[in-house]
Enzyme design. Structure first.
Site, mmCIF file in Angstrom:
data_model
loop_
_atom_site.group_PDB
_atom_site.id
_atom_site.type_symbol
_atom_site.label_atom_id
_atom_site.label_comp_id
_atom_site.label_asym_id
_atom_site.label_seq_id
_atom_site.Cartn_x
_atom_site.Cartn_y
_atom_site.Cartn_z
ATOM 1 N N ASP A 8 0.813 -1.227 0.000
ATOM 2 C CA ASP A 8 0.000 0.000 0.000
ATOM 3 C C ASP A 8 0.848 1.279 0.000
ATOM 4 O OD1 ASP A 8 -1.257 -2.312 1.392
ATOM 5 O OD2 ASP A 8 -3.034 -1.036 1.366
ATOM 6 N N GLU A 39 -4.438 1.962 -3.535
ATOM 7 C CA GLU A 39 -5.726 2.434 -2.991
ATOM 8 C C GLU A 39 -5.586 3.612 -2.031
ATOM 9 O OE1 GLU A 39 -8.105 0.451 -0.284
ATOM 10 O OE2 GLU A 39 -6.502 0.173 1.147
ATOM 11 N N ASN A 40 -4.352 3.911 -1.579
ATOM 12 C CA ASN A 40 -4.145 4.999 -0.607
ATOM 13 C C ASN A 40 -3.304 6.148 -1.165
ATOM 14 O OD1 ASN A 40 -3.616 2.218 1.462
ATOM 15 N ND2 ASN A 40 -5.404 3.532 1.695
ATOM 16 N N ASN A 67 -10.352 -1.440 -0.487
ATOM 17 C CA ASN A 67 -11.576 -0.814 0.010
ATOM 18 C C ASN A 67 -11.675 0.693 -0.238
ATOM 19 O OD1 ASN A 67 -9.427 -1.383 2.015
ATOM 20 N ND2 ASN A 67 -10.576 0.054 3.262
ATOM 21 N N HIS A 68 -10.541 1.382 -0.419
ATOM 22 C CA HIS A 68 -10.606 2.840 -0.630
ATOM 23 C C HIS A 68 -10.652 3.247 -2.109
ATOM 24 C CE1 HIS A 68 -10.376 4.013 3.494
ATOM 25 N NE2 HIS A 68 -9.267 3.329 3.706
ATOM 26 N N HIS A 175 -3.216 -4.253 2.825
ATOM 27 C CA HIS A 175 -4.264 -3.574 3.611
ATOM 28 C C HIS A 175 -3.872 -3.253 5.052
ATOM 29 C CE1 HIS A 175 -8.188 -2.227 5.041
ATOM 30 N NE2 HIS A 175 -8.151 -3.129 6.000
HETATM 31 FE FE FE2 Z 1 -7.273 -1.169 2.479
#
Ligand code: FE2
Length: 260
Positions: A8, A39-40, A67-68, A175
């Site tokens: 990430d 995702e971040n 998820n983001h 994650h």
């Molecule tokens: Fe995540």
């Protein structure tokens, strides 16, 4: 073939580190394919099209997420037309984008799959069944198969590793933003690690500003946290994969300080 998978990448500290180091890392490890979890990237939440383009230009080949991914609206039309930015394959069928990329790297056909867990996570379809269906759809000549299992619970990630052992080249977790020391090759040749770890600032709480996160834990008031700065590290794994069989020969962990 050598594959670099970066965990990430969080906010500006993470993406600057990737942009400044990716070419060196590619050369140093003889990397044929570089994958990162994106995702971040934008302040800790999702990614914007210009940031994705910058990272692709810098030397990233494929991006996975989690998820983001849809926290920024502008990613929605972009992910529809950018096959190298993935979202979890086990999101509902009407979700924008795709959960798998199949392409060619230096004459070798490769598949990258993105799954999301369901334990301590938002609602999603069964990642095991989704993996089953996706794998059945991969042409048999595509031997190199990489899976990013974006999940909170180590048990769910370990289970996915064993479930796919011998059917994919690697199952790597993302994650949690905390690198685990359990990298290994499973019995049937799948490389596994429960979490690659975060690329970003280690001065905060999993990449976000310490005061903001503590304020959230010590009150009932939700405050969106700013990202942390300083003490930047790049966390990644380097995979050596036999492109004839798709079996992993080696998985090695990287956790590199990066001066900014
Ligand atoms: Fe995540």
């Amino acid at each position: 073939m050598k594959v670099l998978m970066i965990g990430d990448v969080v906010a500006r500290p993470g993406r600057v580190a990737v942009m400044e180091r990716i070419q060196d890392l590619r050369e140093q490890h003889g990397v044929d394919l570089a994958v990162m979890n994106a995702e971040n990237v934008a302040g800790g939440f999702s990614i914007t099209p210009p940031l994705a383009e910058q990272l692709f230009s810098a030397g990233i080949d494929v991006m996975t997420s989690g998820n983001h991914i849809f926290d920024k609206r502008e990613v929605i039309p972009y992910i529809e037309r950018q096959p190298r930015l993935l979202r979890p394959a086990n999101y509902p069928p009407n979700s924008p984008g795709r959960g798998m990329w199949v392409g060619e790297v230096k004459g070798v056909r490769v598949a990258v799959l993105n799954l999301i867990g369901r334990v301590f996570m938002g609602p999603a379809d069964d990642p095991f069944r989704a993996a089953e269906e996706l794998i059945a759809s991969i042409p048999p000549d595509v031997k190199v198969r990489l899976v990013d299992m974006h999940a909170e619970a180590t048990s769910e990630k370990v289970a996915m590793g064993w479930y796919l052992d011998g059917r994919v080249s690697a199952v790597v977790g993302t994650h949690t933003h905390v690198q685990t020391a359990d990298e290994r090759i499973l019995t049937e040749g799948t490389a596994y690690i429960s979490d690659i770890g975060m690329t970003g600032s280690y001065a905060g709480v999993i990449g976000m500003k310490t005061e903001d996160v503590i304020a959230r834990f010590t009150s009932a008031v939700y405050k969106r946290a700013d990202h942390a700065t300083g003490s930047v590290r790049i966390c990644a794994v380097v995979l050596d994969i036999d492109e004839e069989t798709g079996r992993a020969r080696e998985i090695s962990r990287l956790s590199l300080p990066h001066e900014q």
